[in-house]
Design an enzyme around this catalytic site. Structure first.
Site, PDB file in Angstrom:
ATOM      1  N   LYS A 133      23.924 -11.837  -0.524  1.00  0.00           N
ATOM      2  CA  LYS A 133      24.202 -13.282  -0.592  1.00  0.00           C
ATOM      3  C   LYS A 133      22.925 -14.112  -0.674  1.00  0.00           C
ATOM      4  O   LYS A 133      22.895 -15.137  -1.336  1.00  0.00           O
ATOM      5  CB  LYS A 133      25.059 -13.725   0.594  1.00  0.00           C
ATOM      6  CG  LYS A 133      24.345 -13.752   1.924  1.00  0.00           C
ATOM      7  CD  LYS A 133      25.260 -14.271   3.029  1.00  0.00           C
ATOM      8  CE  LYS A 133      24.607 -14.207   4.382  1.00  0.00           C
ATOM      9  NZ  LYS A 133      23.487 -15.116   4.560  1.00  0.00           N
ATOM     10  N   THR A 134      21.843 -13.661   0.008  1.00  0.00           N
ATOM     11  CA  THR A 134      20.597 -14.440  -0.031  1.00  0.00           C
ATOM     12  C   THR A 134      20.059 -14.489  -1.464  1.00  0.00           C
ATOM     13  O   THR A 134      19.569 -15.523  -1.922  1.00  0.00           O
ATOM     14  CB  THR A 134      19.539 -13.824   0.917  1.00  0.00           C
ATOM     15  OG1 THR A 134      20.126 -13.698   2.208  1.00  0.00           O
ATOM     16  CG2 THR A 134      18.304 -14.697   1.012  1.00  0.00           C
TER      17      THR A 134
ATOM     18  N   ASP B 264      24.655 -21.950   3.826  1.00  0.00           N
ATOM     19  CA  ASP B 264      24.665 -20.520   4.136  1.00  0.00           C
ATOM     20  C   ASP B 264      25.413 -20.312   5.459  1.00  0.00           C
ATOM     21  O   ASP B 264      25.500 -21.228   6.275  1.00  0.00           O
ATOM     22  CB  ASP B 264      23.214 -20.035   4.260  1.00  0.00           C
ATOM     23  CG  ASP B 264      23.108 -18.518   4.333  1.00  0.00           C
ATOM     24  OD1 ASP B 264      24.109 -17.835   4.027  1.00  0.00           O
ATOM     25  OD2 ASP B 264      22.031 -18.019   4.695  1.00  0.00           O
ATOM     26  N   GLU B 265      25.934 -19.104   5.661  1.00  0.00           N
ATOM     27  CA  GLU B 265      26.628 -18.751   6.929  1.00  0.00           C
ATOM     28  C   GLU B 265      27.681 -19.816   7.279  1.00  0.00           C
ATOM     29  O   GLU B 265      27.780 -20.280   8.413  1.00  0.00           O
ATOM     30  CB  GLU B 265      25.616 -18.618   8.083  1.00  0.00           C
ATOM     31  CG  GLU B 265      24.504 -17.617   7.840  1.00  0.00           C
ATOM     32  CD  GLU B 265      24.944 -16.165   7.941  1.00  0.00           C
ATOM     33  OE1 GLU B 265      26.160 -15.908   8.039  1.00  0.00           O
ATOM     34  OE2 GLU B 265      24.073 -15.288   7.911  1.00  0.00           O
TER      35      GLU B 265
ATOM     36  N   GLN C 234      32.461 -12.219   9.808  1.00  0.00           N
ATOM     37  CA  GLN C 234      31.259 -12.267  10.645  1.00  0.00           C
ATOM     38  C   GLN C 234      31.161 -13.581  11.419  1.00  0.00           C
ATOM     39  O   GLN C 234      30.074 -14.009  11.801  1.00  0.00           O
ATOM     40  CB  GLN C 234      30.017 -12.054   9.780  1.00  0.00           C
ATOM     41  CG  GLN C 234      29.974 -10.678   9.127  1.00  0.00           C
ATOM     42  CD  GLN C 234      28.687 -10.438   8.370  1.00  0.00           C
ATOM     43  OE1 GLN C 234      27.611 -10.380   8.952  1.00  0.00           O
ATOM     44  NE2 GLN C 234      28.787 -10.289   7.064  1.00  0.00           N
TER      45      GLN C 234
ATOM     46  N   ARG D  77      25.301  -3.596  10.709  1.00  0.00           N
ATOM     47  CA  ARG D  77      23.836  -3.725  10.754  1.00  0.00           C
ATOM     48  C   ARG D  77      23.180  -2.416  10.317  1.00  0.00           C
ATOM     49  O   ARG D  77      21.992  -2.388   9.995  1.00  0.00           O
ATOM     50  CB  ARG D  77      23.330  -4.054  12.173  1.00  0.00           C
ATOM     51  CG  ARG D  77      23.802  -5.348  12.820  1.00  0.00           C
ATOM     52  CD  ARG D  77      23.656  -6.539  11.930  1.00  0.00           C
ATOM     53  NE  ARG D  77      24.871  -6.782  11.189  1.00  0.00           N
ATOM     54  CZ  ARG D  77      24.939  -7.480  10.059  1.00  0.00           C
ATOM     55  NH1 ARG D  77      23.867  -7.997   9.537  1.00  0.00           N
ATOM     56  NH2 ARG D  77      26.087  -7.673   9.447  1.00  0.00           N
TER      57      ARG D  77
END
Length: 756
Positions: free
Chosen positions: A39-40, A230-231, A261, A613
């Site tokens: 996504k980044t 973002d997020e 998340q 993770r």
């Protein structure tokens, strides 16, 4: 990057959904980004492409949740489009809106040099108010009161609304805290008089600014033609309302997030923001990033199984073309101390076998208290570790002392800073004198600085001369700020205040460390001033940056150490090997967070974050007994372990305390529990599935690995693998509702869905 050709080169590296998100320009966009789906990269390239198409950088607002994430994105964009990326409005919600409030805050009655109170400042102020009101400080603990005020502000409820709401007041009466509204009111009034805002005020006051000053809102609505968040799953109501207001003119709002998340409800994050985005923007284009580039197939599929148990979620199916990888190891221990030892033994073995460096390994846990046993085990093994989310550098006493001097020099009405340093180093000024100054400041409406300047009216003798000396010194610092940069001011303040001398003369171990920390602080200020990319080198700019640092921003990625942290602290990070400890009922899921379906689903999302993770190897550990409040208590394995199919788990009784009989009983017991759980789920859920009237089975040749299929009884699923041929051809299918089934294709009657 100056040519269209080079942008095409970047675009060529993207998969189809990533490219679709990057190339979307006009109108609302929601990118549902599964864990490890790049996504980044999408955010970065989308902003770079907008600039390539002629959008000015100052017309783009990009909001993140850590300064570190913003910094990394800005660097990447700069590598693509050049130095003009520095003009982007990019940063955390708090830093961007603090910047706007510095410019526009006078509309709300604040000066440009307002202080940003941290948690300690807020707690200190609440403690003072509770004492003044003669209330029980056990009932009105600062952390509890501050947490309540924080959630109210994040829900945009002012103290006036609170005090006029009979439901809130009745709840406070029932909780035997009837003065909560009064404390909230006094807290806000004191912050305002001290020309200070806490973290939550930065969002709360921005909402008030845009609500009450439409010309200001209009200015920023027209400035920000494109907004990216973002997020997005971590936004609260206050953040969402700001974004919605700003996007109202151009409607070019792009949000990126993963509902799976969303783990910050306790901070006020509202998962409904992402779940309802399409209701608010019916014309929104939705892009799903479902390919995971981070983890092995085993980890991705097991994490999918776990999160599938949540009812409230956006549909997506994360997959990966990475290797299948190792099974997820389960470590079963007799006690919590043994759990730590077994984890560290396994960690050492893996380091040796795979030539892993310490920084490629993380141990995650649900609560900070679990770190002790792991710290001891790592120390005994001689393995270097670091605790992320422990005490931050800027929270150390000596650093907070310097910051208080600098804050008071900049904002002479900052009462919390004044209380902290007026008698440190010791000047012989007692609490009575300090209280007298503050009472005059409040009752006569002079403000703190006015009360200090007129001290000769109400003080005399040695006390007066000492306080006047302090006031003259602070006045000198204040004048210096107007002419010098942050480093020159900080150096002079540390020297003239007596702080440097105080810690230099303390030859204890703590004193030496504190003296070194002050030197390190000054090095940090110098680095800030010497940064060639920074236009504003003032003390005000430096203090704002420090006030808005998060624990994630301070973590040193290059440190060669095993990372220990809570799962919340691990959000956004990745490691080759991850250990998730304490997989027990009432610990993970937490007993506090299992009361309602919403809470339990948040705990499951937290476990999903923990699992994803890991890049190559995931290990889950639990103890049969654990010390709780000083007593050794029996524990039960977490229900989340039972939500992972046994085909993904390497379940071995690893404890030397386990007799063979105990281990067999334990293993069969868990296997039975898993089987029973799956059967129950199957019975419950298959009974509720009803195929559509137009259900028609597809040709069995269309059933291939990765295909999304529908079964008349088991509902929707994904084909994991195929085996055999002809009439004996079978498919292993992971059904969303009932888990995995192996079906003979000849009789399965599956409908294949070509569009995901």
């Amino acid at each position: 990057m100056n040519s269209q050709h080079s942008m095409e080169q970047y675009l060529a590296t993207l998969n189809e959904p990533q490219r679709q998100a990057v190339e979307h320009i006009e109108g609302p966009l929601m990118v549902i980004a599964g864990a490890g789906s790049g996504k980044t990269r999408v955010l970065t390239l989308r902003i770079a492409r907008l600039m390539e198409l002629g959008v000015e950088p100052f017309q783009i607002l990009a909001l993140t949740f850590t300064n570190k994430a913003a910094g990394e994105m800005r660097e990447r964009i700069e590598r693509i489009v050049g130095t003009e990326a520095r003009s982007l409005w990019m940063g955390t919600f708090h830093s961007v809106f603090a910047k706007i409030l510095r410019i526009e805050g006078e509309r709300l009655g604040y000066s440009r040099d307002f202080t940003i109170y941290d948690t300690d400042d807020s707690h200190s102020l609440i403690r003072s108010i509770v004492k003044e009101l003669n209330l029980d400080d056990k009932l009105y603990r600062p952390a509890y009161v501050h947490g309540r005020i924080s959630l109210l502000k994040n829900s945009l409820i002012s103290y006036r609304e609170y005090l006029s709401n009979p439901i809130f007041l009745a709840e406070d009466e029932a909780a035997q805290r009837p003065h909560m509204g009064t404390i909230y009111k006094m807290y806000q009034e004191r912050c305002f008089k001290a020309n200070a805002m806490d973290f939550d005020d930065l969002l709360f006051n921005t909402n008030i600014l845009f609500r009450d000053h439409l010309d200001v809102l209009n200015k920023y609505q027209h400035r920000f033609q494109f907004i990216m968040v973002d997020e997005f799953q971590d936004t609260n109501l206050a953040q969402y309302w700001i974004i919605r207001k700003l996007a109202n003119v151009h409607r070019n709002i792009g949000v990126v997030g993963d509902d799976a998340q969303s783990i910050y409800a306790f901070r006020g994050a509202d998962i409904r923001n992402i779940l309802n985005f399409q209701k608010d923007y019916s014309e929104a284009v939705v892009v799903r990033l479902e390919q995971n580039y981070r983890s092995t197939q085993v980890i991705v599929e097991a994490a999918n199984e776990v999160i599938a148990h949540n009812q409230h979620q956006l549909p997506k199916r994360v997959w990966t073309s990475n290797p299948r990888g190792e099974l997820i190891k389960v470590i079963e221990a007799w006690s919590d101390n043994e759990e730590a030892r077994l984890v560290v033994d396994d960690l050492q073995e893996q380091k040796f076998k795979k030539q892993l460096s310490n920084k490629e390994i993380a141990i995650l846990y649900r609560t900070n208290a679990q770190s002790r046993a792991f710290e001891e085990a790592l120390r005994r093994a001689g393995i270097k570790y670091r605790i992320i989310g422990g005490i931050s550098f800027y929270q150390r006493k000596e650093i907070k002392d310097i910051l208080a001097y600098l804050r008071l020099a900049l904002n002479p009405n900052d009462e919390e800073a004044f209380k902290r340093i007026v008698n440190f180093p010791k000047r012989g000024l007692g609490d009575v004198t300090v209280d007298k100054v503050l009472i005059v400041a409040r009752t006569e409406g002079l403000g703190l600085w006015g009360a200090l300047k007129q001290a000769n009216r109400y003080l005399k003798g040695n006390t007066l001369s000492v306080l006047e000396e302090f006031t003259v010194m602070m006045e000198a610092f204040r004048l210096m700020i107007q002419e010098r940069d942050a480093y020159e001011v900080a150096t002079e303040v540390v020297r003239r205040s007596g702080l440097l001398k105080e810690y230099y003369e303390d030859k204890s171990v703590e004193g030496i460390v504190r003296y070194e920390n002050i030197q390190e602080f000054l090095n940090g200020v110098q680095a800030f001033v010497q940064d060639p990319n920074r236009e504003d080198k003032s003390l005000s700019a430096f203090l704002q940056e420090v006030a808005l640092l998060t624990s994630a921003d301070e973590a040193d990625d290059d440190q060669e150490a095993v990372s220990l942290m809570t799962v919340h602290g691990a959000k956004g990070l990745e490691f080759r090997q991850v250990y998730v400890a304490g997989m027990e009922e009432e610990l993970f899921p937490s007993y506090i967070s299992s009361a309602t379906l919403e809470d339990l689903e948040e705990e499951r999302r937290l476990f999903y974050v923990a699992m994803t993770r890991a890049k190559e190897r995931l290990t889950l550990s639990f103890a049969r007994k654990r010390y709780i409040y000083g007593k050794l208590m029996e524990r039960t394995p977490s229900r989340f372990l039972q939500e992972i199919s046994p085909i993904y788990l390497d379940w071995r009784g690893t404890s030397p305390y386990n007799s063979r009989a105990y281990r067999e009983e334990s293993d069969t017991g868990l296997a039975d529990a898993i089987r029973q759980y799956k059967q129950n789920q199957s019975a419950i859920k298959s009974a509720t599935y009803r195929p559509p009237a137009d259900f028609q089975p597809s040709d069995i040749h269309l059933v291939v690995e990765g295909a999304r299929v529908e079964h008349k009884k088991f509902g929707y699923g994904t084909v994991l693998s195929l085996e055999g041929s002809g009439d004996e051809k079978k498919a292993v299918i992971d059904f969303e509702e009932v888990g995995q089934k192996t079906l003979l294709l000849k009789f399965a009657k599956l409908r294949v869905h070509t569009n995901k």
